[in-house]
Design an enzyme around this catalytic site. Structure first.
Site, PDB file in Angstrom:
ATOM      1  N   GLU B  41       0.829  -1.205   0.000  1.00 28.91           N
ATOM      2  CA  GLU B  41       0.000   0.000   0.000  1.00 28.91           C
ATOM      3  C   GLU B  41       0.871   1.267   0.000  1.00 28.91           C
ATOM      4  O   GLU B  41       1.759   1.408   0.847  1.00 28.91           O
ATOM      5  CB  GLU B  41      -0.890  -0.007   1.250  1.00 28.91           C
ATOM      6  CG  GLU B  41      -1.867   1.165   1.340  1.00 28.91           C
ATOM      7  CD  GLU B  41      -2.748   1.088   2.585  1.00 28.91           C
ATOM      8  OE1 GLU B  41      -2.418   0.315   3.510  1.00 28.91           O
ATOM      9  OE2 GLU B  41      -3.762   1.815   2.636  1.00 28.91           O
ATOM     10  N   LYS B 127      -9.854   2.513  -1.836  1.00 31.27           N
ATOM     11  CA  LYS B 127     -10.066   1.916  -0.511  1.00 31.27           C
ATOM     12  C   LYS B 127     -11.354   2.418   0.138  1.00 31.27           C
ATOM     13  O   LYS B 127     -11.575   3.630   0.234  1.00 31.27           O
ATOM     14  CB  LYS B 127      -8.857   2.266   0.372  1.00 31.27           C
ATOM     15  CG  LYS B 127      -8.785   1.584   1.715  1.00 31.27           C
ATOM     16  CD  LYS B 127      -7.459   1.982   2.419  1.00 31.27           C
ATOM     17  CE  LYS B 127      -7.224   1.189   3.686  1.00 31.27           C
ATOM     18  NZ  LYS B 127      -5.883   1.525   4.267  1.00 31.27           N
ATOM     19  N   CYS B 161      -5.603  -3.236   2.217  1.00 30.01           N
ATOM     20  CA  CYS B 161      -5.324  -3.263   3.661  1.00 30.01           C
ATOM     21  C   CYS B 161      -6.570  -3.555   4.503  1.00 30.01           C
ATOM     22  O   CYS B 161      -7.132  -4.645   4.411  1.00 30.01           O
ATOM     23  CB  CYS B 161      -4.666  -1.928   4.053  1.00 30.01           C
ATOM     24  SG  CYS B 161      -3.944  -1.915   5.713  1.00 30.01           S
TER      25      CYS B 161
END
Lengths: 280, 280
Positions: B41, B127, B161
């Site tokens: 990331e 995200k 993540c």
């Protein structure tokens, strides 16, 4: 609260033998100070969907339930047991023809019941996700989410076996406030990743205690894994059985749940409005 | 397809150094026969939400992306990288005031991009679940589900993540057909259960391959776990890194996915109509 989990081999359709096993475990668990005994899926009658469907007289179920209540009352311990139960007519009608067992008038759920130490029923649950062709022939899946009840100061809920492999079912308990999830199961040998990976993940991702009580040995055509576990809200294993009969103990409470939810706020940071939109 | 996963330490705001690390990994991965390199990331700029928000000039991003495309093209290898990207105005407006960063006109997502071996963008993802106060200050969460694209014959999707810790996000990829899920991450030390338990569970419960590429060492105020993994659709670990820099390799394909979904039909036996009702 000290929780006890029975892993044992049941005899199919030998209720007397199976209730002796539960009674013995309840006595030992109570002596050790446990407030609750969790037993495996369909343990009082043995795990054998097709034989149960063919041979079990539903008229005998109330007496079996009364004997289980007597066990709880005698040993002054909470008890979770699992039995077949007649499905409500409304629930049966929701099923399409393909899902109906041959005798829809006597359609059964697989259920779990939580008794308090006085033998009173305080929570019931009917299995939503049926596993494999035999269960689908002998039972109908239910449609109600798991309910939650306060038990000895712990918000407690139940699922059954295959249900807990679906994260959505555990979320339904967690979003209703569950801090302890009790899961009678009948898991075959070879599926070690279910207790060792999935159960730990369910506990961690929804930050609650999960207890998973399995059969051991052979019943009917099935060979069971054993491998019962209790997982804590950080995903750690609090107790784990091997393949044989066992009585597990684990301390479960609300402090570890609160601490885990404080550290990583999974439940608060879920985005259910998006999930509902995504999952249509 | 042979998949490679880069675990490494980035230098915050030192794009040249970080792109050298990616270029070196892409060269080695391609030489080993890998069709795709997954990187952590925000690796090209380093993981440092507040510093990125204060110091990174968005005007420099197109050139960084072009250099990453050149790396893919040069080594003839697919590449997943993660960078900040300006949020679309429509997405920004969906946020209430509390969630808005100080300069809403320049609100950023954390994104991931999949390039093919010719350097063409074939998939983008932003995200949805932001982690911790720094990310919430520096970025806005997105609202679109992960999309799926065919990559070298494998239906491929991405999350970033914290997203993957939510089973609902992986379900969104799986129900859209994903067989391979690529996850750039920045996971701190101490959270070993995320790769060791949650990632394996995500792979098992949705029966797909999951690759999870983490940072190692210190960046900004963060101390990263390392511990990158690739998990197969039966929940097994196909590859796992220690705490230092590593280039992992794992063979991922569609056969194991099909076999797992044949053995236990989790995706077919989900009951989304109930879940939607339960999760209101």
């Amino acid at each position: 609260m000290l929780l006890s989990v029975l892993q044992a081999n049941a005899s199919v359709m030998d209720v007397d033998a199976n209730l002796r096993t539960i009674d013995d475990a309840a006595r030992r668990a109570a002596q050790a100070g446990a407030g609750l005994l969790l037993t495996p899926e369909l343990f009082p009658v043995g795990y054998a969907p097709l034989r149960l469907h063919a041979e079990l007289d539903p008229g005998t179920l109330p007496a079996i339930r009364e004997r289980l209540a007597t066990i709880a009352r005698t040993h002054r311990i909470g008890l979770v047991y699992s039995l077949p139960a007649l499905a409500q007519a409304q629930s049966r009608e929701q099923y399409d023809d393909a899902a109906q067992p041959p005798h829809a008038d006597s359609a059964w759920h697989i259920t779990a019941t939580l008794l308090d130490a006085a033998g009173n029923e305080v929570l019931n649950y009917a299995k939503v996700h049926l596993f494999g062709p035999e269960e689908h022939k002998a039972f109908v899946g239910a449609e109600e989410p798991p309910a939650v009840v306060d038990f000895n100061g712990i918000r407690t809920s139940m699922l059954i076996c295959y249900d807990v492999e679906f994260p959505e079912a555990v979320r339904a308990a967690a979003t209703r406030g569950a801090e302890l999830l009790l899961v009678p199961t009948a898991l075959s040998a070879g599926f070690d990743n279910v207790p060792q990976v999935l159960i730990r993940a369910r506990a961690l991702e929804s930050q609650l205690n999960v207890a998973y009580a399995n059969h051991s040995g052979h019943e009917d055509v099935y060979n069971f894994l054993g491998g019962s576990v209790v997982a804590g809200p950080d995903g750690s294993l609090l107790a784990a059985a091997g393949e044989g009969a066992a009585l597990l103990f684990a301390e479960v409470g609300t402090e570890a749940v609160k601490a885990a939810r404080e550290e990583v706020p999974y439940l608060r940071e879920r985005r259910p409005e998006l999930y509902n939109e995504w999952d249509r």
